[in-house]
Design an enzyme around this catalytic site. Structure first.
Site, mmCIF file in Angstrom:
data_model
loop_
_atom_site.group_PDB
_atom_site.id
_atom_site.type_symbol
_atom_site.label_atom_id
_atom_site.label_comp_id
_atom_site.label_asym_id
_atom_site.label_seq_id
_atom_site.Cartn_x
_atom_site.Cartn_y
_atom_site.Cartn_z
ATOM 1 N N SER A 131 0.806 -1.209 0.000
ATOM 2 C CA SER A 131 0.000 0.000 0.000
ATOM 3 C C SER A 131 0.847 1.270 0.000
ATOM 4 O O SER A 131 0.397 2.316 -0.456
ATOM 5 C CB SER A 131 -0.926 -0.008 1.217
ATOM 6 O OG SER A 131 -1.801 -1.127 1.161
ATOM 7 N N ARG A 244 -9.557 2.114 -9.694
ATOM 8 C CA ARG A 244 -10.441 1.931 -8.540
ATOM 9 C C ARG A 244 -11.904 2.090 -8.933
ATOM 10 O O ARG A 244 -12.775 1.401 -8.389
ATOM 11 C CB ARG A 244 -10.040 2.910 -7.430
ATOM 12 C CG ARG A 244 -8.765 2.464 -6.720
ATOM 13 C CD ARG A 244 -8.113 3.533 -5.882
ATOM 14 N NE ARG A 244 -6.895 2.994 -5.260
ATOM 15 C CZ ARG A 244 -5.919 3.721 -4.745
ATOM 16 N NH1 ARG A 244 -6.000 5.043 -4.782
ATOM 17 N NH2 ARG A 244 -4.854 3.145 -4.216
ATOM 18 N N GLU A 364 -5.583 -3.118 -5.562
ATOM 19 C CA GLU A 364 -5.687 -1.717 -5.982
ATOM 20 C C GLU A 364 -5.999 -0.796 -4.802
ATOM 21 O O GLU A 364 -6.747 0.179 -4.917
ATOM 22 C CB GLU A 364 -6.702 -1.557 -7.126
ATOM 23 C CG GLU A 364 -6.263 -2.317 -8.369
ATOM 24 C CD GLU A 364 -6.762 -1.711 -9.667
ATOM 25 O OE1 GLU A 364 -6.991 -0.503 -9.724
ATOM 26 O OE2 GLU A 364 -6.906 -2.487 -10.625
#
Length: 392
Positions: A131, A244, A364
């Site tokens: 992340s 996203r 994602e």
């Protein structure tokens, strides 16, 4: 240019028929074999699914974000592995080049990505960097008219099939954080690029991931996307904002499919002499699931339209991805519960879709990363209103 309403309606209807007639009937086969049937991949190529978002000048359909979302709502109704086969070409595997690439890079790669001749893959995540995209450790050292890459990328979707990797690597070790990261278009087969074995996953069989390993991998200097060092993080964020929204649309489509399955089972299954659909506690699950799916659809379409209008939708995309991925998990769990014991049996598909849905909350950008993005944006807005500055 956006499609006219009639063409858009026809496209969505065609995709829906393809999902119902070709994809859903093959779900069990894909889950059992962990492989995508060649005839299905060929059909996807013929329909232009690999080039949904790539400009018409390069052989794609050139859909707007709203149009892409409408198509993905339909494609998302099938098991996610089908969408994953072409989704990297539509999103993260092509958009780095499409958004920030040089004219030469676009001409070289986009037509082949749009046709499905070339499978694109996005190599950002590393063993200790997921992340936190600004902490990339893979290095790209300039050496004359080449760069030399070293490092390992992890859990890279479609890597076993990829012909082109968008690779995030650190070009300036003296700059900590995002500023030292650059993006590269790396072709498969170059010396020093290796692949790990495909991972065995909880769900989404038929969609393959593995490590991508760079061991003194020498690539030409013109592989640097956009020709400018230090722009990789910005490229990644642009790609992920769009991706996203695509994922959120896929989650919404899958939730709508699961609701259909849930209701079909409930109206046909009897207990105590009547269909279980008549039991009020189950009806509450139906209602909550439908409201969840409608809310997700509205979030996605609102953000997609705003992106098409040129607005910054980083926070809106994070909201859509967070809500939709959490939502489909709730709906998939309710579906197992409505099915009761049958929900734990593979033949009914409820357990497979439950496992498939779980990944959406991770890739994602995890839910927790989306929460962080949203919160930071809100705090920045609040400080702007009160005249306070963000902390460095």
């Amino acid at each position: 240019m956006p499609l006219d309403p009639e063409t858009r309606t026809q496209l969505v209807a065609t995709i829906r028929r393809f999902v119902d007639e070709r994809l859903i009937p093959r779900e069990a086969e894909v889950a059992e074999t962990d492989a995508m049937p060649a005839d299905i991949v060929a059909a996807m190529r013929e329909m232009g699914l690999f080039g949904l978002s790539i400009a018409e000048d390069y052989g794609g359909l050139g859909l707007s974000m709203e149009e892409e979302a409408l198509v993905v709502f339909e494609l998302g109704r099938a098991a996610p592995a089908f969408r994953s086969m072409f989704a990297t070409n539509v999103g993260i595997g092509s958009q780095g080049v499409a958004i920030d690439g040089t004219s030469e890079q676009k001409a070289r790669y986009l037509p082949r990505l749009a046709s499905g001749e070339l499978i694109g893959s996005f190599a950002l995540t590393e063993p200790e960097v997921g992340s936190d995209a600004g902490s990339v450790r893979t290095t790209a050292r300039r050496d004359g008219d080449s760069y030399v890459l070293n490092g390992t990328k992890r859990f890279i979707t479609n890597a076993p099939h990829a012909g082109l990797f968008t690779v995030m690597a650190r070009t300036n070790p003296d700059i900590k954080g995002a500023g030292g990261v650059s993006a590269f278009a790396v072709e498969a087969g170059v010396p020093g690029l290796g692949l790990g074995k495909p991972e065995r996953k909880m769900g989404q069989q038929g969609a393959h991931v593995c490590d991508v390993i760079f061991d003194n991998c020498r690539i030409p200097a013109d592989a640097l996307i956009g020709g400018v060092e230090g722009q990789g993080f910005k490229t990644a964020m642009k790609v992920l904002d769009k991706g996203r929204l695509h994922i959120a649309a896929a989650c919404t489509g899958l939730a709508e499919r699961i609701i259909d399955d849930m209701l079909a089972y409930a109206v046909g299954r009897t207990q105590f002499g009547r269909p279980i659909a008549e039991f009020q506690l189950l009806q509450a699950m139906f209602a909550d699931s439908k409201a969840d799916a409608l809310a997700a659809r509205a979030l996605v379409l609102d953000a997609a339209r705003r992106r098409d209008a040129g607005e910054d939708v980083s926070m809106a995309a994070a909201c859509a991805k967070m809500f939709a991925s959490e939502m489909v998990g709730r709906v998939a769990d309710r579906n197992v519960q409505v099915h009761g014991g049958a929900g734990y049996i593979r033949d009914y598909r409820a357990e497979q879709l439950f496992r498939d849905a779980r990944l959406f909350r991770i890739y994602e950008g995890t839910t927790q990363i989306q929460q962080t993005i949203i919160a930071k944006a809100l705090i920045a807005e609040a400080r702007a209103k009160t005249g306070q500055r963000d902390r460095p």
